[in-house]
Write a protein that holds these residues in place. Structure first.
Motif, PDB file in Angstrom:
ATOM      1  N   ARG A   1       0.977  -1.566  -0.023  1.00  0.00           N
ATOM      2  CA  ARG A   1       0.364   0.294   0.313  1.00  0.00           C
ATOM      3  C   ARG A   1       0.714   1.432   0.061  1.00  0.00           C
ATOM      4  O   ARG A   1       2.018   1.514   0.659  1.00  0.00           O
ATOM      5  CB  ARG A   1      -1.035  -0.178   1.014  1.00  0.00           C
TER       6      ARG A   1
ATOM      7  N   ARG B   1       5.362  -1.074   3.409  1.00  0.00           N
ATOM      8  CA  ARG B   1       5.550  -1.070   2.369  1.00  0.00           C
ATOM      9  C   ARG B   1       7.179  -1.491   1.632  1.00  0.00           C
ATOM     10  O   ARG B   1       7.733  -1.201   2.212  1.00  0.00           O
ATOM     11  CB  ARG B   1       5.579   0.643   1.123  1.00  0.00           C
TER      12      ARG B   1
ATOM     13  N   THR C   1       8.503   1.603   6.044  1.00  0.00           N
ATOM     14  CA  THR C   1       8.818   0.964   5.114  1.00  0.00           C
ATOM     15  C   THR C   1      10.362  -0.148   5.362  1.00  0.00           C
ATOM     16  O   THR C   1      11.047   0.072   6.000  1.00  0.00           O
ATOM     17  CB  THR C   1       9.448   2.495   3.486  1.00  0.00           C
TER      18      THR C   1
ATOM     19  N   ALA D   1       3.209  -7.027   4.061  1.00  0.00           N
ATOM     20  CA  ALA D   1       2.763  -6.363   3.307  1.00  0.00           C
ATOM     21  C   ALA D   1       1.736  -5.735   2.683  1.00  0.00           C
ATOM     22  O   ALA D   1       0.812  -4.829   2.743  1.00  0.00           O
ATOM     23  CB  ALA D   1       3.578  -5.742   2.093  1.00  0.00           C
TER      24      ALA D   1
END
Length: 272
Positions: free
Chosen positions: A91, A130, A97, A124
């Motif tokens: 997303r 992400r 991250t 994820a």
């Protein structure tokens, strides 16, 4: 028809590639120098079970008949960053991250994907972070030649052009079929890369087949591989959570840590 801005970007990319080829040619006499002791360190790391490949200092790969001079710069769809050097999955609005650096010929990277790839995708998909996939191609040089790192990445570029899900599935298939010996350049064969793509339903489109056979994304591969050096990453696999490096191998050969231990590492290293 390409817009003027697109043409300018492609022209700029070609100029960067030309400058880097010239720089590598000037460094040809120093290719034996390696980060962290280079090939010796890589061998020692393997023997000790450290689980990381040291990177050669000379650049992303040597010259080859199908090198980046052979065609125009083409950026795969669904990639981000300058010249598309990052392959994102998950997303776009995720708060955190996970950055994953791998080389397609790296056995430790195969161990990471085999042990933790499903967990990474699951987290994820749940929006916990992400993933930003980053690639090195140094093993084509470090292992005494070959094209597997670069050709596999070209094929992965063709896969992400079809969609992020196709990319993740194809990456899983490649690492599931990783050669037993790292010196075996199995992925240097485009026929092998196409055959393995049969394991991903719907991937073998005419566009994918053509890109793999014609090495469409090799100029992009050069840019992606160069970023590994530009950002001073010194081995693969290298994994970061919000910029903080975490250890993803157990210290016993290529065996990755357990999914539960990985989830704990992610939680511990996330930034507020």
């Amino acid at each position: 028809m390409a817009t003027s801005s697109t043409k300018d970007r492609r022209r700029a990319a070609r100029e960067r590639l030309r400058a880097r080829r010239e720089a590598r040619a000037r460094r040809a006499g120093s290719r034996g120098r390696l980060l962290l002791g280079g090939a010796v360190a890589a061998v020692l790391a393997f023997a000790a079970g450290i689980g990381v490949h040291a990177a050669a200092s000379s650049g992303p790969g040597g010259s080859s008949p199908d090198g980046p001079a052979g065609g125009p710069f083409v950026q795969p769809a669904h990639t981000t960053g300058r010249d598309g050097i990052v392959i994102p999955y998950g997303r776009a609005d995720a708060r955190h991250t996970l950055t994953v650096w791998v080389d397609a010929r790296c056995p430790f990277c195969a161990g990471f994907e085999q042990g933790l790839g499903a967990t990474v995708k699951e987290q994820a998909d749940a929006g916990e972070y992400r993933v930003e996939y980053r690639f090195a191609t140094f093993l084509d040089t470090s292992l005494g030649g070959g094209q597997g790192s670069r050709r596999a990445l070209n094929a992965l570029g063709a896969a992400v052009n079809e969609g992020p899900e196709k990319f993740v599935e194809y990456l899983r298939v490649l690492f599931a079929n990783h050669p037993a010996q790292e010196t075996e350049d199995r992925f240097g064969s485009t026929a092998t890369l196409l055959e393995l793509a049969d394991g991903v339903p719907g991937l073998r489109t005419p566009a994918f087949n053509r890109a793999v056979k014609e090495l469409t994304y090799m100029p992009w591969v050069e840019e992606v591989g160069q970023a590994f050096y530009d950002e001073n990453v010194n081995g693969t696999p290298s994994v970061f959570v919000d910029g903080r490096r975490i250890t993803v191998n157990s210290g016993r050969g290529i065996e990755s840590i357990t999914p539960d231990a990985f989830r704990a590492l992610v939680t511990e290293n996330r930034r507020p």
